[in-house]
Design a protein around this motif. Structure first.
Motif, PDB file in Angstrom:
ATOM      1  N   LEU A 179       0.856  -1.183   0.000  1.00  0.00           N
ATOM      2  CA  LEU A 179       0.000   0.000   0.000  1.00  0.00           C
ATOM      3  C   LEU A 179       0.894   1.235   0.000  1.00  0.00           C
TER       4      LEU A 179
ATOM      5  N   ARG B 297      -1.767   6.596   0.661  1.00  0.00           N
ATOM      6  CA  ARG B 297      -2.970   5.816   1.004  1.00  0.00           C
ATOM      7  C   ARG B 297      -2.760   5.080   2.322  1.00  0.00           C
TER       8      ARG B 297
ATOM      9  N   TYR C 264      -5.217   5.489   5.471  1.00  0.00           N
ATOM     10  CA  TYR C 264      -5.866   4.274   5.984  1.00  0.00           C
ATOM     11  C   TYR C 264      -5.513   4.063   7.445  1.00  0.00           C
TER      12      TYR C 264
ATOM     13  N   SER D 169      -7.592  -5.834  -2.006  1.00  0.00           N
ATOM     14  CA  SER D 169      -7.797  -4.762  -1.034  1.00  0.00           C
ATOM     15  C   SER D 169      -7.333  -5.189   0.350  1.00  0.00           C
TER      16      SER D 169
ATOM     17  N   TRP E 285      -8.358  -5.153   4.125  1.00  0.00           N
ATOM     18  CA  TRP E 285      -9.574  -5.062   4.938  1.00  0.00           C
ATOM     19  C   TRP E 285      -9.156  -5.078   6.398  1.00  0.00           C
TER      20      TRP E 285
ATOM     21  N   CYS F 101     -11.217   6.013   3.450  1.00  0.00           N
ATOM     22  CA  CYS F 101     -11.243   4.620   2.979  1.00  0.00           C
ATOM     23  C   CYS F 101     -12.066   4.493   1.711  1.00  0.00           C
ATOM     24  N   ASP F 102     -11.792   3.443   0.953  1.00  0.00           N
ATOM     25  CA  ASP F 102     -12.580   3.179  -0.249  1.00  0.00           C
ATOM     26  C   ASP F 102     -13.963   2.652   0.096  1.00  0.00           C
TER      27      ASP F 102
ATOM     28  N   ARG G  58     -12.035  -0.752   4.120  1.00  0.00           N
ATOM     29  CA  ARG G  58     -11.389  -1.318   2.937  1.00  0.00           C
ATOM     30  C   ARG G  58     -10.599  -0.253   2.204  1.00  0.00           C
ATOM     31  N   MET G  59      -9.387  -0.649   1.792  1.00  0.00           N
ATOM     32  CA  MET G  59      -8.551   0.219   0.971  1.00  0.00           C
ATOM     33  C   MET G  59      -7.971  -0.632  -0.145  1.00  0.00           C
ATOM     34  N   SER G  60      -8.238  -0.224  -1.386  1.00  0.00           N
ATOM     35  CA  SER G  60      -7.685  -0.935  -2.530  1.00  0.00           C
ATOM     36  C   SER G  60      -6.162  -0.819  -2.523  1.00  0.00           C
TER      37      SER G  60
END
Length: 132
Positions: free
Chosen positions: A28, A32, A36, A65, A67, A105-106, A122-124
């Motif tokens: 990541l 981001r 996150y 992603s 989680w 977050c996404d 969740r973050m891609s």
């Protein structure tokens, strides 16, 4: 599963460092990852302050992603806080944790009731253009 850990007040800093290390290892990107990590910190801090002081964090990678699911056994989040997650007014004390999580977050999922709450963040892992 990257991490499955119970936590309390005294564990927040160590847990935040553990999550950060895992997020770096799975690729990541720094911007981001920091956003996150801020969202994760807000949610675990809410558990300590508002949901009895103890919780559980599970961090995993699924379908491209990261989680992070945080659970507690507190009294649940009042429906008024969930019906419209909004930025608190400047003079309001608190109330920014869930709002920040939704901004950073996404995806944010919430299941809450009188026996506890579970919040998924969740973050891609792929860099996405900023559409917010």
């Amino acid at each position: 599963m990257l991490l499955d850990r119970s936590f309390g007040h005294d564990d927040i800093t160590v847990l935040r460092h553990e999550v950060s290390a895992h997020l770096g290892r799975i690729g990541l990107g720094p911007d981001r990852r920091h956003g996150y990590l801020l969202a994760v910190n807000e949610v675990i801090t809410n558990v300590v302050l508002h949901a009895g002081g103890n919780g559980r964090l599970v961090l995993r990678v699924e379908s491209g992603s990261a989680w992070c699911v945080v659970t507690d056994s507190g009294p649940g989040i009042p429906g008024s806080r969930l019906s419209e997650v909004r930025a608190p007014e400047a003079f309001e004390i608190g109330g920014r944790g869930l709002w920040l999580a939704h901004q950073l977050c996404d995806e944010v999922t919430t299941a809450t009731g009188p026996i506890g709450t579970s919040i998924g963040l969740r973050m891609s892992l792929e860099a996405l253009p900023d559409s917010r």
